[in-house]
Motif scaffolding. Structure first.
Motif, mmCIF file in Angstrom:
data_model
loop_
_atom_site.group_PDB
_atom_site.id
_atom_site.type_symbol
_atom_site.label_atom_id
_atom_site.label_comp_id
_atom_site.label_asym_id
_atom_site.label_seq_id
_atom_site.Cartn_x
_atom_site.Cartn_y
_atom_site.Cartn_z
ATOM 1 N N MET A 213 0.812 -1.210 0.000
ATOM 2 C CA MET A 213 0.000 0.000 0.000
ATOM 3 C C MET A 213 0.849 1.265 0.000
ATOM 4 N N LYS A 214 2.068 1.150 0.467
ATOM 5 C CA LYS A 214 2.955 2.313 0.475
ATOM 6 C C LYS A 214 3.776 2.438 -0.808
ATOM 7 N N SER A 215 3.652 1.462 -1.681
ATOM 8 C CA SER A 215 4.510 1.420 -2.864
ATOM 9 C C SER A 215 4.032 2.395 -3.935
ATOM 10 N N SER A 216 4.877 2.605 -4.925
ATOM 11 C CA SER A 216 4.557 3.505 -6.032
ATOM 12 C C SER A 216 3.520 2.921 -6.977
ATOM 13 N N ARG A 217 3.134 1.667 -6.770
ATOM 14 C CA ARG A 217 2.099 1.070 -7.612
ATOM 15 C C ARG A 217 0.717 1.621 -7.301
ATOM 16 N N PHE A 218 0.589 2.367 -6.218
ATOM 17 C CA PHE A 218 -0.708 2.850 -5.768
ATOM 18 C C PHE A 218 -0.885 4.336 -5.972
ATOM 19 N N GLN A 219 -2.128 4.721 -6.164
ATOM 20 C CA GLN A 219 -2.521 6.119 -6.126
ATOM 21 C C GLN A 219 -3.528 6.266 -4.995
ATOM 22 N N LYS A 220 -3.434 7.349 -4.264
ATOM 23 C CA LYS A 220 -4.373 7.564 -3.152
ATOM 24 C C LYS A 220 -5.808 7.665 -3.665
ATOM 25 N N MET A 221 -5.952 8.296 -4.797
ATOM 26 C CA MET A 221 -7.252 8.454 -5.439
ATOM 27 C C MET A 221 -7.052 8.166 -6.932
ATOM 28 N N PRO A 222 -8.091 7.868 -7.685
ATOM 29 C CA PRO A 222 -9.504 7.954 -7.327
ATOM 30 C C PRO A 222 -10.024 6.724 -6.606
ATOM 31 N N ILE A 223 -11.122 6.930 -5.894
ATOM 32 C CA ILE A 223 -11.874 5.842 -5.291
ATOM 33 C C ILE A 223 -13.017 5.452 -6.220
ATOM 34 N N ASN A 224 -13.666 6.460 -6.788
ATOM 35 C CA ASN A 224 -14.827 6.241 -7.655
ATOM 36 C C ASN A 224 -14.495 6.560 -9.108
ATOM 37 N N ASN A 225 -15.432 6.240 -9.978
ATOM 38 C CA ASN A 225 -15.236 6.489 -11.405
ATOM 39 C C ASN A 225 -15.465 7.961 -11.729
ATOM 40 N N LYS A 226 -15.191 8.326 -12.971
ATOM 41 C CA LYS A 226 -15.161 9.733 -13.352
ATOM 42 C C LYS A 226 -16.509 10.428 -13.224
ATOM 43 N N MET A 227 -17.605 9.670 -13.342
ATOM 44 C CA MET A 227 -18.907 10.297 -13.273
ATOM 45 C C MET A 227 -19.376 10.591 -11.847
ATOM 46 N N ALA A 228 -18.627 10.153 -10.854
ATOM 47 C CA ALA A 228 -18.985 10.423 -9.457
ATOM 48 C C ALA A 228 -18.721 11.883 -9.123
ATOM 49 N N LYS A 229 -19.396 12.354 -8.090
ATOM 50 C CA LYS A 229 -19.252 13.746 -7.655
ATOM 51 C C LYS A 229 -18.157 13.914 -6.616
ATOM 52 N N TRP A 230 -17.686 12.808 -6.068
ATOM 53 C CA TRP A 230 -16.576 12.828 -5.101
ATOM 54 C C TRP A 230 -15.740 11.578 -5.285
ATOM 55 N N GLY A 231 -14.427 11.719 -5.040
ATOM 56 C CA GLY A 231 -13.540 10.568 -5.113
ATOM 57 C C GLY A 231 -13.226 10.119 -6.522
ATOM 58 N N ASN A 232 -13.356 11.015 -7.490
ATOM 59 C CA ASN A 232 -13.225 10.648 -8.900
ATOM 60 C C ASN A 232 -11.955 11.198 -9.552
ATOM 61 N N LYS A 233 -11.093 11.820 -8.745
ATOM 62 C CA LYS A 233 -9.912 12.453 -9.323
ATOM 63 C C LYS A 233 -8.657 12.032 -8.567
ATOM 64 N N LYS A 234 -7.541 12.057 -9.279
ATOM 65 C CA LYS A 234 -6.259 11.820 -8.647
ATOM 66 C C LYS A 234 -5.874 12.999 -7.788
ATOM 67 N N LEU A 235 -5.134 12.735 -6.740
ATOM 68 C CA LEU A 235 -4.628 13.819 -5.899
ATOM 69 C C LEU A 235 -3.261 14.256 -6.390
#
Length: 235
Positions: A213-235
């Protein structure tokens, strides 16, 4: 939905190929990348995530988790453990969907305060269910712990202080080896197992999950798909 599956694969040291699909931008959210392939995979119910292990081809995230868990005796052993696993598996999905319905609703900003208002009550139920146990079924780790970790982490990203009143839930999260927010993988995808391993679960395995989970293979976000109103973008 695939995050808990990846964590369980890492925990059981099962080699796998992770395949991610993406959709286009608004307003059409083109899904042709997945649509053009989904009927060619031999899946009975084409959907994401999917899991292919030789002749075994599965969809439905909890079915995939149970398949992996059975290979490693992680579905509960005693009748009490099995009952706790079965009940919690479904309760977690209800909890997950309550956040999903808010995140994908066009009235997200109006619905968010109501969700946050009822969140402590829902978390209290999980806290009471866990009690002083190490894991949710008892002393032994089961696949529902990975589900629970995933959904609690989503809510902790949504409201960073939501677990503060619940020490046992915070301790549970810390047992996965990461305090505070964890990186996350992109939404959706398929996994192909590199063979059906049946390995003994060692006490150090969660350290491997934490490292993953700490590795570079992960992105903190997104959690949801692009059409969601929250959690849909990379940080």
């Amino acid at each position: 939905l695939a995050h808990a599956i990846r964590l369980l694969l890492e925990y059981t040291e099962t080699p796998y190929e992770d395949k991610l699909y993406s959709c286009g931008e608004a307003p059409d959210y083109d899904k042709s990348q997945w649509i053009n392939e989904k009927e060619k995979l031999g899946l009975d119910f084409p959907n994401l995530p999917y899991f292919i292990d030789g002749p075994t081809k599965l969809t439905q995230s909890n079915a995939i988790l149970r398949y992996i868990a059975r290979k490693h005796n992680m579905c509960g052993e005693t009748e009490e453990e099995i009952l706790r696993v079965d009940m919690l598996e479904n309760q977690i999905m209800d909890f997950r969907m309550s956040l999903v319905m808010v995140c994908y609703n066009p009235d997200f900003e109006k619905l968010k305060p109501g969700y946050l208002e009822q969140l402590p009550g829902k978390l209290k139920l999980f806290s009471n269910f866990l009690g002083d146990r190490k894991w949710f079924a008892g002393e032994k780790l089961t696949f529902v712990d990975f589900l629970m970790f995933d959904v609690l982490e989503q809510n902790r990203i949504f409201e960073p202080k939501c677990l503060e009143p619940f020490k046992n839930l915070k301790d549970f999260m810390d047992r996965f080896g990461v305090s505070g927010g964890t990186p996350r993988s992109p939404v959706g995808g398929g996994c192909r197992a590199g063979g059906s391993l049946t390995l003994p679960v060692c006490p150090q395995a969660l350290e491997k999950v934490a490292a993953y989970m700490k590795s570079s293979r992960f992105q903190k976000m997104p959690i949801n798909n692009k059409m969601a109103k929250w959690g849909n973008k990379k940080l």
